[in-house]
Design an enzyme around this catalytic site. Structure first.
Site, PDB file in Angstrom:
ATOM      1  CE  LYS A  55      53.046  -6.246  36.177  1.00 30.52           C
ATOM      2  NZ  LYS A  55      54.024  -6.822  34.756  1.00 30.52           N
ATOM      3  CD  GLN A  99      55.813  -8.878  33.305  1.00 35.74           C
ATOM      4  OE1 GLN A  99      54.781  -8.492  33.629  1.00 35.74           O
ATOM      5  NE2 GLN A  99      57.202  -8.842  33.866  1.00 35.74           N
ATOM      6  CG  ASP A 122      52.730  -2.350  29.899  1.00 35.30           C
ATOM      7  OD1 ASP A 122      53.026  -1.779  31.066  1.00 35.30           O
ATOM      8  OD2 ASP A 122      52.878  -3.641  29.942  1.00 35.30           O
TER       9      ASP A 122
HETATM   10  N1  GUN Z   1      58.615  -5.902  32.538  1.00 34.30           N
HETATM   11  C1  GUN Z   1      58.939  -5.385  33.475  1.00 34.30           C
HETATM   12  N2  GUN Z   1      58.366  -4.148  33.945  1.00 34.30           N
HETATM   13  C2  GUN Z   1      57.046  -4.227  32.553  1.00 34.30           C
HETATM   14  C3  GUN Z   1      56.315  -3.456  32.510  1.00 34.30           C
HETATM   15  O1  GUN Z   1      56.716  -2.140  33.235  1.00 34.30           O
HETATM   16  N3  GUN Z   1      54.822  -3.486  31.551  1.00 34.30           N
HETATM   17  C4  GUN Z   1      55.313  -4.546  31.281  1.00 34.30           C
HETATM   18  N4  GUN Z   1      54.676  -5.318  30.092  1.00 34.30           N
HETATM   19  N5  GUN Z   1      56.681  -5.832  31.450  1.00 34.30           N
HETATM   20  C5  GUN Z   1      57.298  -5.533  31.645  1.00 34.30           C
END
Ligand code: GUN
Length: 297
Positions: A55, A99, A122
């Site tokens: 990311k 996350q 998100d």
């Molecule tokens: N962990 C696995 N997929 C995601 C996601 O799309 N967003 C977040 N914040 N954590 C994750």
């Protein structure tokens, strides 16, 4: 099935990231605005570390600002909430992602609820799920947004199509249903108590599998010519190679590829789209916070 019917999510995501990069260049030149994304990782889960690194890299490559916060797995809820508060009031931060999963001592929902809905990259905050359901400028969860973009790219207008979603998670199944409903599909959401899953899947013009069960959806569950989007990411042992793993989706790809009209495989389908959509969400959030019309991406 010919290769052109396999959706190349990597190439699609690269195109989207290039368009985002161009939009960021324009925002900098015309509005002195550099979208910024803060990613918070608590603990040292190896899979989460890889996601966060990817990311960060993609954010910088798109010309955006990246703020990475890595906290020890002993972090208390209060400490995490106080970081969120600081990020909420930091004008350089337009998108915030914490996350998941978080360590046991932290209440995940309380953390999601603490994020400013306008910065919720998100789209997990209840204000955004509410706006997605009721209409309005929601932040939309990245994975279903990526699925929708790929479907529209391949199928064009989705109106009137029968869409079946396997899985009812807040992250994928429910928002996916909402997005396909908004695109005028007829929606069915399946789950562990669905009476006849194969027969229900066989009705689908669009089949989205998001349950986390390796290769559960078989070839004969698929209507010939259907669009199949596999969201599952499952690590399974490699036969005959002890200690080694391979990634498979929720769909038995080798069976499905001969029946489906188009299919997004695992790996290389939806996965790369998720990060690209996170960047898109951050650009959208930055524009809304500054009162600028977000670019069409
Ligand atoms: N962990 C696995 N997929 C995601 C996601 O799309 N967003 C977040 N914040 N954590 C994750």
């Amino acid at each position: 099935m010919a290769d052109e019917n396999i959706i190349d999510g990597k190439a699609f995501a690269a195109d989207l990231r290039a368009r985002i990069g161009e939009a960021v260049t324009q925002l900098k030149a015309q509005h002195d605005l550099t979208p910024g994304l803060a990613v918070v990782l608590v603990g040292a889960d190896p899979a989460s570390q890889v996601y966060v690194r990817n990311k960060n890299k993609a954010t910088l490559e798109a010309g955006m600002q990246s703020f990475e916060h890595v906290l020890p797995d002993t972090t208390s809820q209060e400490e995490l909430l106080s970081l969120i508060e600081r990020l909420n009031s930091d004008d350089a931060v337009h998108g915030i992602l914490v996350q998941l999963p978080l360590p046991d001592q932290i209440d995940e929902q309380a953390v999601i609820d603490a994020i400013d809905p306008a910065k919720d990259a998100d789209g997990f905050h209840v204000i955004n799920t509410g706006r997605l359901a009721a209409g309005g400028d929601a932040m939309v969860p990245c994975t279903p947004l990526g699925c929708l973009m790929m479907l529209k790219d391949r199928l064009g207008d989705l109106s009137g199509k029968e869409a079946v979603i396997v899985g009812r998670s807040n992250i994928v199944g429910k928002p996916m249903a909402q997005l396909l409903l908004d695109a005028n599909c007829t929606i069915t959401i399946c789950h562990s108590r669905t009476a006849d899953l194969p027969a229900t899947c066989r009705r689908a013009d669009i089949l989205v599998a998001a349950v986390g069960r390796p290769e559960m959806v078989r070839g004969d569950w698929i209507k010939p010519g259907a669009a199949v989007i596999d969201v599952g990411i499952n690590r399974v042992p490699k036969p005959g190679e002890e200690g080694k793993f391979r990634l498979v989706g929720d769909v038995a790809f080798d069976e499905a590829k001969d029946v489906a009209g188009v299919i997004a495989p695992v790996p290389g389908g939806v996965g790369p789209m998720t990060i690209a959509c996170l960047l898109a969400n951050t650009v959208t959030a930055a524009c809304r916070q500054k009162g600028i019309e977000p670019p069409a991406l």
